[in-house]
Scaffold this motif. Structure first.
Motif, mmCIF file in Angstrom:
data_model
loop_
_atom_site.group_PDB
_atom_site.id
_atom_site.type_symbol
_atom_site.label_atom_id
_atom_site.label_comp_id
_atom_site.label_asym_id
_atom_site.label_seq_id
_atom_site.Cartn_x
_atom_site.Cartn_y
_atom_site.Cartn_z
ATOM 1 N N VAL A 10 -6.967 7.757 61.160
ATOM 2 C CA VAL A 10 -5.837 8.326 61.902
ATOM 3 C C VAL A 10 -4.771 7.265 62.127
ATOM 4 O O VAL A 10 -3.578 7.522 61.937
ATOM 5 C CB VAL A 10 -6.303 8.948 63.231
ATOM 6 N N THR A 11 -5.175 6.071 62.507
ATOM 7 C CA THR A 11 -4.219 4.982 62.733
ATOM 8 C C THR A 11 -3.438 4.681 61.456
ATOM 9 O O THR A 11 -2.212 4.543 61.480
ATOM 10 C CB THR A 11 -4.952 3.716 63.223
ATOM 11 N N ALA A 12 -4.135 4.607 60.334
ATOM 12 C CA ALA A 12 -3.464 4.324 59.059
ATOM 13 C C ALA A 12 -2.534 5.463 58.659
ATOM 14 O O ALA A 12 -1.406 5.230 58.211
ATOM 15 C CB ALA A 12 -4.509 4.084 57.965
ATOM 16 N N ALA A 13 -2.983 6.703 58.833
ATOM 17 C CA ALA A 13 -2.154 7.853 58.460
ATOM 18 C C ALA A 13 -0.888 7.922 59.303
ATOM 19 O O ALA A 13 0.199 8.197 58.786
ATOM 20 C CB ALA A 13 -2.957 9.141 58.600
ATOM 21 N N LEU A 14 -1.021 7.661 60.589
ATOM 22 C CA LEU A 14 0.157 7.681 61.454
ATOM 23 C C LEU A 14 1.130 6.562 61.079
ATOM 24 O O LEU A 14 2.348 6.758 61.115
ATOM 25 C CB LEU A 14 -0.252 7.579 62.921
ATOM 26 N N ALA A 15 0.608 5.404 60.710
ATOM 27 C CA ALA A 15 1.473 4.296 60.279
ATOM 28 C C ALA A 15 2.211 4.671 58.992
ATOM 29 O O ALA A 15 3.408 4.399 58.858
ATOM 30 C CB ALA A 15 0.641 3.030 60.072
ATOM 31 N N ILE A 16 1.522 5.302 58.064
ATOM 32 C CA ILE A 16 2.155 5.733 56.815
ATOM 33 C C ILE A 16 3.247 6.756 57.107
ATOM 34 O O ILE A 16 4.338 6.697 56.552
ATOM 35 C CB ILE A 16 1.102 6.315 55.846
ATOM 36 N N ASN A 17 2.947 7.697 57.989
ATOM 37 C CA ASN A 17 3.924 8.736 58.321
ATOM 38 C C ASN A 17 5.150 8.180 59.045
ATOM 39 O O ASN A 17 6.194 8.809 59.046
ATOM 40 C CB ASN A 17 3.276 9.843 59.152
ATOM 41 N N ASN A 18 5.017 7.025 59.669
ATOM 42 C CA ASN A 18 6.147 6.425 60.382
ATOM 43 C C ASN A 18 7.054 5.601 59.472
ATOM 44 O O ASN A 18 8.074 5.095 59.917
ATOM 45 C CB ASN A 18 5.654 5.549 61.540
ATOM 46 N N ILE A 19 6.689 5.449 58.217
ATOM 47 C CA ILE A 19 7.549 4.755 57.263
ATOM 48 C C ILE A 19 8.633 5.732 56.837
ATOM 49 O O ILE A 19 8.342 6.828 56.359
ATOM 50 C CB ILE A 19 6.748 4.269 56.034
ATOM 51 N N HIS A 20 9.873 5.356 57.044
ATOM 52 C CA HIS A 20 10.984 6.249 56.734
ATOM 53 C C HIS A 20 11.732 5.755 55.507
ATOM 54 O O HIS A 20 12.017 4.575 55.374
ATOM 55 C CB HIS A 20 11.931 6.346 57.934
ATOM 56 N N SER A 21 12.034 6.674 54.641
ATOM 57 C CA SER A 21 12.773 6.383 53.427
ATOM 58 C C SER A 21 13.756 7.522 53.192
ATOM 59 O O SER A 21 13.495 8.668 53.557
ATOM 60 C CB SER A 21 11.808 6.275 52.238
ATOM 61 N N LYS A 22 14.851 7.203 52.584
ATOM 62 C CA LYS A 22 15.862 8.221 52.291
ATOM 63 C C LYS A 22 15.346 9.248 51.282
ATOM 64 O O LYS A 22 15.672 10.422 51.354
ATOM 65 C CB LYS A 22 17.129 7.530 51.765
ATOM 66 N N ASP A 23 14.513 8.809 50.358
ATOM 67 C CA ASP A 23 14.099 9.669 49.252
ATOM 68 C C ASP A 23 12.627 10.086 49.290
ATOM 69 O O ASP A 23 12.194 10.869 48.446
ATOM 70 C CB ASP A 23 14.357 8.956 47.922
ATOM 71 N N LEU A 24 11.855 9.560 50.238
ATOM 72 C CA LEU A 24 10.413 9.782 50.199
ATOM 73 C C LEU A 24 9.886 10.103 51.591
ATOM 74 O O LEU A 24 10.237 9.445 52.562
ATOM 75 C CB LEU A 24 9.715 8.527 49.668
ATOM 76 N N THR A 25 9.062 11.126 51.685
ATOM 77 C CA THR A 25 8.363 11.438 52.926
ATOM 78 C C THR A 25 6.877 11.567 52.615
ATOM 79 O O THR A 25 6.487 11.803 51.474
ATOM 80 C CB THR A 25 8.857 12.758 53.557
ATOM 81 N N ALA A 26 6.072 11.409 53.646
ATOM 82 C CA ALA A 26 4.622 11.517 53.472
ATOM 83 C C ALA A 26 4.088 12.645 54.338
ATOM 84 O O ALA A 26 4.637 12.946 55.392
ATOM 85 C CB ALA A 26 3.953 10.202 53.853
ATOM 86 N N HIS A 27 3.048 13.268 53.871
ATOM 87 C CA HIS A 27 2.256 14.176 54.689
ATOM 88 C C HIS A 27 0.813 13.809 54.410
ATOM 89 O O HIS A 27 0.432 13.534 53.279
ATOM 90 C CB HIS A 27 2.571 15.648 54.410
ATOM 91 N N THR A 28 0.011 13.733 55.461
ATOM 92 C CA THR A 28 -1.345 13.215 55.320
ATOM 93 C C THR A 28 -2.357 14.173 55.931
ATOM 94 O O THR A 28 -2.020 14.991 56.779
ATOM 95 C CB THR A 28 -1.479 11.833 55.990
ATOM 96 N N ALA A 29 -3.596 14.042 55.486
ATOM 97 C CA ALA A 29 -4.687 14.874 55.986
ATOM 98 C C ALA A 29 -5.963 14.046 56.030
ATOM 99 O O ALA A 29 -6.147 13.128 55.230
ATOM 100 C CB ALA A 29 -4.881 16.087 55.087
ATOM 101 N N ILE A 30 -6.819 14.385 56.991
ATOM 102 C CA ILE A 30 -8.101 13.686 57.135
ATOM 103 C C ILE A 30 -9.198 14.722 57.333
ATOM 104 O O ILE A 30 -9.055 15.653 58.123
ATOM 105 C CB ILE A 30 -8.083 12.719 58.338
ATOM 106 N N CYS A 31 -10.301 14.544 56.600
ATOM 107 C CA CYS A 31 -11.478 15.382 56.804
ATOM 108 C C CYS A 31 -12.699 14.474 56.887
ATOM 109 O O CYS A 31 -12.632 13.299 56.541
ATOM 110 C CB CYS A 31 -11.639 16.398 55.674
ATOM 111 N N ALA A 32 -13.791 15.026 57.377
ATOM 112 C CA ALA A 32 -15.042 14.276 57.448
ATOM 113 C C ALA A 32 -15.892 14.642 56.241
ATOM 114 O O ALA A 32 -15.949 15.805 55.849
ATOM 115 C CB ALA A 32 -15.785 14.614 58.738
ATOM 116 N N GLY A 33 -16.513 13.676 55.646
ATOM 117 C CA GLY A 33 -17.365 13.937 54.499
ATOM 118 C C GLY A 33 -17.595 12.672 53.696
ATOM 119 O O GLY A 33 -17.148 11.590 54.072
#
Length: 92
Positions: A10-33
């Motif tokens: 979760v910490t890594a995904a939130l950090a990735i989502n906080n990176i802002h770019s003019k041309d690129l956005t991220a969406h992330t998902a986490i599951c257990a397994g």
């Protein structure tokens, strides 16, 4: 151990989502397994990373639901691993 792994994910995904770019956005998902990774190739120095997960349908659905800048986690992760640590809302 699973609790710590989920918190780190979760910490890594939130950090990735906080990176802002003019041309690129991220969406992330986490599951257990269980996840399996393999690198195959080598011919003409071409390599491919293969990933397989025991919960592939759930992670696929989470990624489909996640909008740009969002992190979506499966109910198992929320209930069993992160309950009380993060604020979350259920998707319809």
């Amino acid at each position: 151990m699973a609790h710590e792994c989920c918190c780190r994910a979760v910490t890594a995904a939130l950090a990735i989502n906080n990176i802002h770019s003019k041309d690129l956005t991220a969406h992330t998902a986490i599951c257990a397994g269980t996840i399996s990774l393999a690198t195959v190739g080598g011919y003409q120095d071409a390599w491919t990373l293969l990933a397989s997960c025991t919960n592939l349908p759930a992670i696929s659905q989470c990624l489909d639901e996640a909008k740009a800048g969002q992190l979506v986690i499966t109910p198992e992760v929320m209930k069993g691993r992160l309950s009380g640590l993060v604020e979350a809302q259920s998707l319809p």
